[in-house]
Design a protein around this motif. Structure first.
Motif, PDB file in Angstrom:
ATOM      1  N   CYS A  81       1.055  -1.111   0.065  1.00  0.00           N
ATOM      2  CA  CYS A  81      -0.146   0.072  -0.050  1.00  0.00           C
ATOM      3  C   CYS A  81       0.953   1.161  -0.018  1.00  0.00           C
ATOM      4  CB  CYS A  81      -0.970   0.148   0.896  1.00  0.00           C
ATOM      5  SG  CYS A  81      -0.071   0.055   2.900  1.00  0.00           S
ATOM      6  N   ARG A  84       1.798   2.422  -3.655  1.00  0.00           N
ATOM      7  CA  ARG A  84       1.056   2.349  -4.805  1.00  0.00           C
ATOM      8  C   ARG A  84       0.402   3.600  -5.159  1.00  0.00           C
ATOM      9  NH1 ARG A  84      -3.669  -0.128  -0.917  1.00  0.00           N
ATOM     10  NH2 ARG A  84      -4.397   1.630  -0.266  1.00  0.00           N
ATOM     11  N   GLN A  86      -2.816   3.678  -6.958  1.00  0.00           N
ATOM     12  CA  GLN A  86      -3.996   3.123  -6.488  1.00  0.00           C
ATOM     13  C   GLN A  86      -4.176   1.555  -6.545  1.00  0.00           C
ATOM     14  OE1 GLN A  86      -6.422   4.758  -9.857  1.00  0.00           O
ATOM     15  NE2 GLN A  86      -4.825   4.634 -11.157  1.00  0.00           N
ATOM     16  N   THR A  87      -5.345   1.288  -6.068  1.00  0.00           N
ATOM     17  CA  THR A  87      -5.494  -0.291  -6.020  1.00  0.00           C
ATOM     18  C   THR A  87      -5.881  -0.454  -7.411  1.00  0.00           C
ATOM     19  OG1 THR A  87      -7.661   0.178  -4.947  1.00  0.00           O
ATOM     20  CG2 THR A  87      -5.860  -0.498  -3.622  1.00  0.00           C
ATOM     21  N   ASP A 110      -1.057   0.398 -12.433  1.00  0.00           N
ATOM     22  CA  ASP A 110      -1.079   1.101 -11.108  1.00  0.00           C
ATOM     23  C   ASP A 110      -1.421   2.751 -11.642  1.00  0.00           C
ATOM     24  OD1 ASP A 110       0.088   1.856  -8.142  1.00  0.00           O
ATOM     25  OD2 ASP A 110       1.378   3.085  -9.671  1.00  0.00           O
ATOM     26  N   LYS A 151      -3.440  -6.653  -5.248  1.00  0.00           N
ATOM     27  CA  LYS A 151      -4.304  -5.646  -6.008  1.00  0.00           C
ATOM     28  C   LYS A 151      -3.621  -4.301  -5.910  1.00  0.00           C
ATOM     29  CE  LYS A 151      -8.072  -8.411  -5.681  1.00  0.00           C
ATOM     30  NZ  LYS A 151      -7.867  -9.292  -6.548  1.00  0.00           N
ATOM     31  N   CYS A 152      -2.262  -4.308  -5.402  1.00  0.00           N
ATOM     32  CA  CYS A 152      -1.519  -3.333  -5.601  1.00  0.00           C
ATOM     33  C   CYS A 152       0.151  -3.676  -6.196  1.00  0.00           C
ATOM     34  CB  CYS A 152      -0.994  -2.653  -3.923  1.00  0.00           C
ATOM     35  SG  CYS A 152      -2.523  -2.228  -3.100  1.00  0.00           S
ATOM     36  N   ARG A 153       0.841  -2.771  -6.819  1.00  0.00           N
ATOM     37  CA  ARG A 153       1.883  -3.084  -7.595  1.00  0.00           C
ATOM     38  C   ARG A 153       3.051  -3.341  -6.753  1.00  0.00           C
ATOM     39  NH1 ARG A 153       5.844   1.003 -10.823  1.00  0.00           N
ATOM     40  NH2 ARG A 153       6.645  -0.578 -11.900  1.00  0.00           N
ATOM     41  N   CYS A 168      -3.656 -10.149   0.569  1.00  0.00           N
ATOM     42  CA  CYS A 168      -4.839 -10.282  -0.248  1.00  0.00           C
ATOM     43  C   CYS A 168      -5.719 -11.301  -0.405  1.00  0.00           C
ATOM     44  CB  CYS A 168      -4.144  -9.893  -1.640  1.00  0.00           C
ATOM     45  SG  CYS A 168      -4.569  -8.093  -2.313  1.00  0.00           S
TER      46      CYS A 168
END
Ligand code: URA
Length: 254
Positions: A81, A84, A86-87, A110, A151-153, A168
């Motif tokens: 988080c 990132r 964004q998600t 991302d 869900k995040c890079r 996740c």
């Protein structure tokens, strides 16, 4: 799908069904015939029917995909988080029969907040088109739902680390539950290992049929499009996988 009906379809398609080995608290495997050379693979499908509830992260109980997406957008369960933009939750139709699961967002994803929008995404779109599916399709049979293990890079496009995959886990499990696809296709090693609960290379797992989650959703595997961009000679094998995926979906929707 009714398990007997699915078994009949799979027999008609000459698809070998690998039943999970019995795990504590689960129903024992029944007498499915497993090809000798596949037996080694089958024994690794122990993770397939695991509970949607993670041992380490609390379950995601959002009542809808929209609510889950909002929950994911606020997530701070792991260190991804921190970097990132964004998600990246999903793309495609929540009514899709086919759910495709990749590894995690890259730089393009991302930036845009959508999965598979870079070069690998363009190849994925071509692969899906080859079997008559598109993320723009709203209803089956054209539709597809696309999500990722994380869900995040991961910084520098590294593989997601085990604690990140675990953090996740409840989100992906809830996505699968809410979409309730007829078939999941895992793209590449990270997604395959996450769904099957094993550490084997894709080469050892590809070609098998597995099941995931409390609904025993069928799972097939193929190469990640980013790998196919690096190794175009593998595209012929990916095409075999796509044909198998298509046959499965045609049979499952009859
Ligand atoms: N690779 C993935 O696994 N997922 C994406 O969303 C993009 C690239």
């Amino acid at each position: 799908m009714n398990p007997d009906r699915r078994a009949a379809y799979l027999r008609a398609l000459d698809v070998t069904v690998y039943r999970p080995r019995a795990v504590a608290g689960s129903v024992p495997a029944t007498s499915a015939a497993v090809e000798p050379e596949a037996a080694a693979r089958a024994q690794y499908a122990v993770g397939a029917p695991r509970s949607a509830v993670s041992a380490t992260a609390p379950p995601a109980s959002a009542a809808s995909l929209d609510a889950l997406c909002r929950q994911v957008a606020e997530c701070r369960r792991c260190k991804l988080c921190e970097a990132r933009t964004q998600t990246v939750f999903a793309a495609g139709s929540p009514r899709a029969e086919l759910m495709v699961i990749g590894e995690g967002p890259g730089a393009d994803e991302d930036a845009k907040g959508l999965p598979f929008v870079g070069r690998a995404g363009r190849l994925l779109d071509q692969m899906l088109l080859a079997i008559g599916r598109s993320r723009a399709g709203d209803e089956p049979p054209r539709s597809v739902y696309i999500a990722n293990v994380v869900k995040c890079r991961p910084p520098g496009n590294r593989d997601p680390q085990p604690d990140e995959v675990e953090a996740c886990r409840p989100y992906l499990d809830r996505q699968i539950e809410l979409v309730a696809p007829k078939l999941i296709v895992a793209l590449g090693r990270v997604a395959a290992q996450r769904l099957l609960g094993v550490n084997l290379p894709l080469s050892k797992l590809r070609g098998g049929q597995y099941e995931y989650g409390p609904r025993n959703t069928p799972v097939l595997l193929t190469y990640h499009p980013a790998y196919l961009l690096r190794s175009p000679s593998e595209k012929a094998k990916a095409w075999d996988d796509l044909k198998r995926i298509h046959r499965f979906l045609v049979a499952a929707s009859k």
